[in-house]
Scaffold this motif. Structure first.
Motif, short mmCIF file in Angstrom:
data_model
loop_
_atom_site.label_atom_id
_atom_site.label_comp_id
_atom_site.label_asym_id
_atom_site.label_seq_id
_atom_site.Cartn_x
_atom_site.Cartn_y
_atom_site.Cartn_z
N THR A 248 0.83 -1.20 0.00
CA THR A 248 0.00 0.00 0.00
C THR A 248 0.87 1.25 0.00
OG1 THR A 248 -1.81 1.14 1.13
CG2 THR A 248 -0.22 0.03 2.54
N SER A 249 0.30 2.34 -0.51
CA SER A 249 1.03 3.61 -0.53
C SER A 249 0.62 4.49 0.65
CB SER A 249 0.76 4.33 -1.85
OG SER A 249 -0.63 4.37 -2.09
N GLU A 250 -0.31 4.03 1.49
CA GLU A 250 -0.65 4.79 2.70
C GLU A 250 -1.24 3.85 3.74
OE1 GLU A 250 -4.34 7.27 2.08
OE2 GLU A 250 -3.68 7.33 0.01
N ILE A 251 -1.02 4.16 4.99
CA ILE A 251 -1.62 3.39 6.08
C ILE A 251 -1.87 4.36 7.22
CG2 ILE A 251 0.65 2.63 6.95
CD1 ILE A 251 -0.78 0.00 7.82
N ALA A 252 -3.09 4.34 7.73
CA ALA A 252 -3.51 5.39 8.67
C ALA A 252 -2.62 5.45 9.92
CB ALA A 252 -4.95 5.16 9.08
N ASP A 253 -1.95 4.35 10.27
CA ASP A 253 -1.06 4.39 11.44
C ASP A 253 -0.04 5.52 11.31
OD1 ASP A 253 -2.08 1.69 10.97
OD2 ASP A 253 -0.92 1.14 12.74
N TYR A 254 0.40 5.79 10.06
CA TYR A 254 1.50 6.74 9.87
C TYR A 254 1.16 7.87 8.89
CZ TYR A 254 3.59 2.47 11.64
OH TYR A 254 3.85 1.35 12.37
N VAL A 255 0.45 7.54 7.82
CA VAL A 255 0.20 8.55 6.80
C VAL A 255 -1.03 8.15 6.00
CG1 VAL A 255 1.81 7.40 5.17
CG2 VAL A 255 1.24 9.80 4.83
N LYS A 256 -1.95 9.13 5.82
CA LYS A 256 -3.09 8.79 4.98
C LYS A 256 -3.54 10.01 4.19
CE LYS A 256 -7.13 9.71 7.80
NZ LYS A 256 -8.23 9.31 8.60
N ALA A 257 -3.96 9.74 2.95
CA ALA A 257 -4.50 10.81 2.11
C ALA A 257 -6.00 10.64 1.95
CB ALA A 257 -3.82 10.79 0.74
N GLY A 258 -6.51 9.47 2.26
CA GLY A 258 -7.95 9.21 2.10
C GLY A 258 -8.30 7.85 2.66
N GLY A 259 -9.41 7.32 2.14
CA GLY A 259 -9.93 6.06 2.66
C GLY A 259 -8.97 4.89 2.51
N VAL B 298 -8.40 1.77 5.13
CA VAL B 298 -8.60 0.36 4.80
C VAL B 298 -7.30 -0.41 4.98
CG1 VAL B 298 -9.19 -1.22 2.91
CG2 VAL B 298 -10.50 0.88 3.23
N SER B 299 -6.18 0.20 4.63
CA SER B 299 -4.89 -0.49 4.77
C SER B 299 -4.54 -0.73 6.23
CB SER B 299 -3.76 0.34 4.13
OG SER B 299 -4.02 0.52 2.76
N ALA B 300 -5.07 0.10 7.10
CA ALA B 300 -4.83 -0.13 8.53
C ALA B 300 -5.78 -1.20 9.07
CB ALA B 300 -5.03 1.18 9.30
N ALA B 301 -6.99 -1.24 8.54
CA ALA B 301 -8.00 -2.12 9.14
C ALA B 301 -8.03 -3.52 8.55
CB ALA B 301 -9.38 -1.47 8.98
N LEU B 302 -7.94 -3.63 7.23
CA LEU B 302 -8.12 -4.95 6.61
C LEU B 302 -7.04 -5.96 7.02
CD1 LEU B 302 -9.58 -6.91 4.73
CD2 LEU B 302 -8.48 -5.78 2.79
N PRO B 303 -5.76 -5.59 6.98
CA PRO B 303 -4.75 -6.57 7.41
C PRO B 303 -4.99 -7.02 8.86
CG PRO B 303 -3.69 -4.77 6.25
CD PRO B 303 -5.14 -4.37 6.44
N ARG B 304 -5.49 -6.10 9.67
CA ARG B 304 -5.74 -6.47 11.08
C ARG B 304 -6.93 -7.42 11.17
NH1 ARG B 304 -3.46 -0.92 11.96
NH2 ARG B 304 -1.74 -1.30 13.40
N ALA B 305 -7.90 -7.23 10.28
CA ALA B 305 -9.06 -8.14 10.30
C ALA B 305 -8.66 -9.53 9.78
CB ALA B 305 -10.18 -7.55 9.46
N LEU B 306 -7.54 -9.60 9.05
CA LEU B 306 -7.13 -10.88 8.46
C LEU B 306 -6.01 -11.58 9.23
CD1 LEU B 306 -7.06 -9.68 4.74
CD2 LEU B 306 -8.63 -11.38 5.67
N ARG B 307 -5.42 -10.86 10.17
CA ARG B 307 -4.17 -11.37 10.76
C ARG B 307 -4.35 -12.65 11.57
NH1 ARG B 307 -2.40 -6.87 15.18
NH2 ARG B 307 -0.53 -8.14 15.21
N HIS B 308 -5.59 -12.93 12.02
CA HIS B 308 -5.78 -14.17 12.79
C HIS B 308 -5.72 -15.39 11.88
CE1 HIS B 308 -6.65 -11.58 16.05
NE2 HIS B 308 -7.63 -11.00 15.38
N SER C 135 2.64 14.97 0.72
CA SER C 135 1.84 13.75 0.92
C SER C 135 2.52 12.62 0.13
CB SER C 135 0.42 13.98 0.41
OG SER C 135 0.29 13.57 -0.93
N PRO C 136 2.00 11.41 0.23
CA PRO C 136 2.60 10.33 -0.57
C PRO C 136 2.63 10.63 -2.05
CG PRO C 136 1.14 9.40 1.08
CD PRO C 136 0.99 10.90 1.18
#
Ligand code: ADP
Ligand code: GLC
Length: 494
Positions: free
Chosen positions: A26-37, A41-51, A114-115
Motif C-alpha cells: 500500500t502507498s498509505e496506512i492510517a497508522d502513519y500517513v493517509k491521504a484518504g480512505g 482500509v490499509s490499517a483495518a483490513l490486514p488487522r481483520a485478516l491477521r488471525h 503527501s505520498p
C-alpha cells in the motif's frame, strides 16, 4: 498474455501446517500517513485478516512513516534496476505487532508533502519511479529476494501505486497469486511511453494486452491486466466500472475480467474506534439507546464553525474537495437548507476553486454556513457525532467511509445512489438516496430529510437504524479470504 499462462503448477495446498503469508502492499496506512480512505482500509483490513494469515505490510519509507514507526532494522538491500534506484528494505512493527516492511530510499521518499504530491499539491514529478520502486520491491519480497526469512504466498496490491507489482512478477515468469484492489479507478498512474525503459517494462508489454493505455503507460491497467484477481470496494462499483460511464477507459478490460469471474466487489468495513460510546474526541458520548449526547457535540460544532446556536437541523460535509465528491452540488443545495432554517458545517481541502466557493458561501450566510479548510480528524468525528445529516452527493463513490461513520454516529447520510453509497444506505431507513447527481434530485432528498427532522419519532427511528447497521470488518474479511483461497487454488490447478 493469456490468463492461463500466468498460472503455475505448485501443489494445490501450499502448506497444511503453516499459515499462508500475505504481503499487503500500500502507498498509505492510517497508522502513519493517509491521504484518504485507502489509508484507513490499509490499517483495518490486514488487522481483520491477521488471525488467519501471516499478513505483512509493505510501504514506502516516507518521512511520516520513519518518524513514527519506531525502530526499523535494515534486513536487505534491493538492487538498482534500470532507472529504479537501489534501496534498503527495513523491517519494523506497528504498535500492535503487525510486521511492516519499509522501503528505505531517502532520495525518493523522505520529503515534505503527501505520498503523492508536494506541499503545493503538485504531483511529484518522479512518481513513476517512486511507485515502480514499490511494485518492484513487492515482487522481490514475494519471491523471497527481500527478507531472507520470508516470502509471500499471495500479493495483495492496492490501487495504481502498487499495480506494477503484478506485472513485474508476470514478466519474470513467477506465478505467485496477486490480488489488486481498486479503491478508485479514477486515479490511474498514467505516464509517457518514453518512461518504459527506465521502469524496466519490456517493449512487448506496451500493448493493448499489457500496460498500454491510449498511447501512454498506465500503472493501474498493468495491475488489472496482470493480477490474478481484481476486487473493488463495493458490489455496485464492481458493476459500474464495467460500463463506459464509470469505467474511465478501462471498462472493456474490466468487462472481460468480470466475465472470467475475476472481478469482485467487497464492501469496506469501519474499524472499532468509530464508536460514539467511547470516542475520546467527542464532547459527549452516546449510543443507539440514548443519543441525547449528540446535542452537546452539535453545539460544540456550531461554536467551532462560527454558527449561531440553534435547534434546527445541522448538516455536515466532511470531504476531499474534488469533482468526484459533488462539492459543487452541495454548494448549490446550500440555499435550500439555509432557507429552511438549517445550518451547514464543512471541513475539507482540495481544489482551490472549491475552497474559494465555500468561503464565499460562508460569507453569504454568516451564522448558518461555517467552513474550515484543512484536515482534522477530531473535527470530523465531532461533526459526524453532532450533525443530523451528512451531505454526500458524490458523482461516483467506490465505497465511501464517511457515510458509514456518519451512520454509526447517528447522522443520516443524504447521498447519490452510486457505488458503495447505494450498498450501505437504505433509502428512508438509515439515510436518503437520490438517483442522479443533479441539484434538483439532491434538494428533493434534502427536503425529505428536513421533513423527517420535523418528526422526532421518525428521526429517532432512522438514527437508531443507522447506528445499529452492522459496519464491522468481519463479513468483508471473510469475503477476502474466499478470494484469496480462490486465487491460490486457481494458481495451483491451471
Ligand atoms: P475518499 O477516500 O475518497 O476521500 P472515503 O469516504 O473513503 O473517501 O474516506 C474519506 C476519509 O477521510 C473519511 O475518514 C473522512 O472522515 C476523512 N476526511 C475527509 N476529509 C477530511 C477532513 N477535511 N478532515 C478530516 N477528515 C477528513
Ligand atoms: C477511495 C474511494 C472511496 C473508498 C476508499 C477506500 O478513496 O474514493 O470511495 O471508500 O478508497 O476503499
Amino acid at each position: 498474455m493469456a490468463h492461463a499462462e500466468l498460472h503455475h503448477d505448485r501443489p494445490p495446498s501450499i502448506s497444511v501446517t503453516r499459515r499462508q503469508s500475505i504481503l499487503f502492499v500500500t502507498s498509505e496506512i492510517a497508522d502513519y500517513v493517509k491521504a484518504g480512505g485507502l489509508g484507513e482500509v490499509s490499517a483495518a483490513l490486514p488487522r481483520a485478516l491477521r488471525h488467519h494469515y501471516d499478513v505483512r505490510i509493505l510501504i514506502p519509507g516516507y518521512r511520516q512513516v520513519l518518524s513514527q514507526i519506531g525502530s526499523v532494522e535494515e534486513i536487505a538491500r534491493l538492487p538498482a534496476s534500470f532507472g529504479i534506484p537501489a534501496c534498503g528494505l527495513g523491517r519494523g512493527m506497528t504498535k500492535d505487532g503487525l510486521t511492516v516492511y519499509v522501503l528505505l530510499c531517502p532520495e525518493l521518499y523522505e520529503r515534505d508533502g503527501s505520498p503523492y504530491v508536494d506541499p503545493f499539491g503538485v504531483d511529484w514529478s518522479d512518481n513513476d519511479i517512486r511507485f515502480a520502486r514499490l511494485g518492484l520491491a513487492a515482487a522481490d519480497i514475494a519471491c523471497g529476494n527481500g527478507d531472507p526469512l520470508w516470502r509471500a504466498d499471495l500479493l495483495h496490491l492496492n490501487d495504481w501505486p502498487s499495480g506494477l507489482g503484478a506485472a513485474y512478477l508476470a514478466w519474470r515468469g513467477e506465478h505467485i497469486p496477486t490480488i489488486l484492489t481498486i479503491h478508485n479507478l479514477a486515479y490511474q498512474g498514467i505516464f509517457e511511453r518514453d518512461r518504459l525503459s527506465s521502469l524496466g517494462i519490456p517493449d512487448a508489454a506496451f500493448h493493448i494486452n499489457g500496460v498500454e493505455f491510449y498511447g501512454k503507460l498506465s500503472f493501474l491497467k498493468a495491475g488489472i491486466f496482470y493480477a490474478s484477481h481484481i476486487t473493488t470496494v463495493s458490489s455496485t462499483y464492481a458493476q459500474e466500472i464495467t460500463r463506459p460511464e464509470f469505467g474511465c477507459g478501462l471498462d472493456g478490460l474490466l468487462r472481460t475480467r468480470a466475465r472470467q469471474g475475476r472481478l469482485d466487489g467487497i464492501i469496506n468495513g469501519i474499524d472499532p474506534s468509530w464508536d460514539p460510546a467511547k470516542d475520546p474526541y467527542l464532547v459527549s458520548r452516546f449510543s443507539a439507546e440514548n443519543f441525547r449526547g449528540k446535542r452537546a457535540n452539535a453545539n460544540n460544532v456550531r461554536r467551532s464553525f462560527g454558527l449561531d446556536l440553534s435547534n434546527g437541523p445541522l448538516f455536515a460535509v466532511v470531504s476531499r474537495l474534488v469533482h468526484q465528491k459533488g462539492v459543487d452540488l452541495a454548494i448549490s443545495a446550500a440555499e435550500t437548507i439555509v432557507s429552511q432554517g438549517g445550518q451547514i458545517a464543512v471541513i475539507g481541502q482540495g481544489e482551490p476553486r472549491f475552497e474559494a466557493e465555500l468561503h464565499a458561501l460562508a460569507q453569504r450566510h454568516p451564522g448558518s454556513v461555517g467552513v474550515k479548510i484543512g484536515y482534522d480528524e477530531g473535527d470530523a468525528r465531532r461533526m459526524y457525532a453532532g450533525s443530523d445529516f451528512l451531505l454526500m452527493p458524490s458523482r461516483f463513490e467506490p465505497c465511501g467511509l464517511s457515510q458509514m461513520y456518519a451512520q454509526r454516529f447517528g447522522s443520516l447520510p443524504i447521498a447519490h445512489k452510486t457505488g458503495g453509497l447505494a450498498d450501505t444506505i437504505e433509502d428512508g431507513v438509515n439515510g436518503f438516496l437520490f438517483g442522479a447527481p443533479c441539484v434538483h434530485r439532491f434538494t428533493d432528498a434534502i427536503r425529505r430529510g428536513l421533513e423527517t427532522f420535523r418528526s422526532r419519532q421518525r428521526l429517532s427511528a432512522m438514527r437508531r437504524a443507522a447506528m445499529n447497521r452492522p459496519h464491522g470488518w468481519d463479513r468483508s474479511a471473510s469475503k477476502y479470504r474466499q478470494v484469496y483461497e480462490r486465487a491460490c487454488q486457481t494458481a495451483a490447478y491451471v
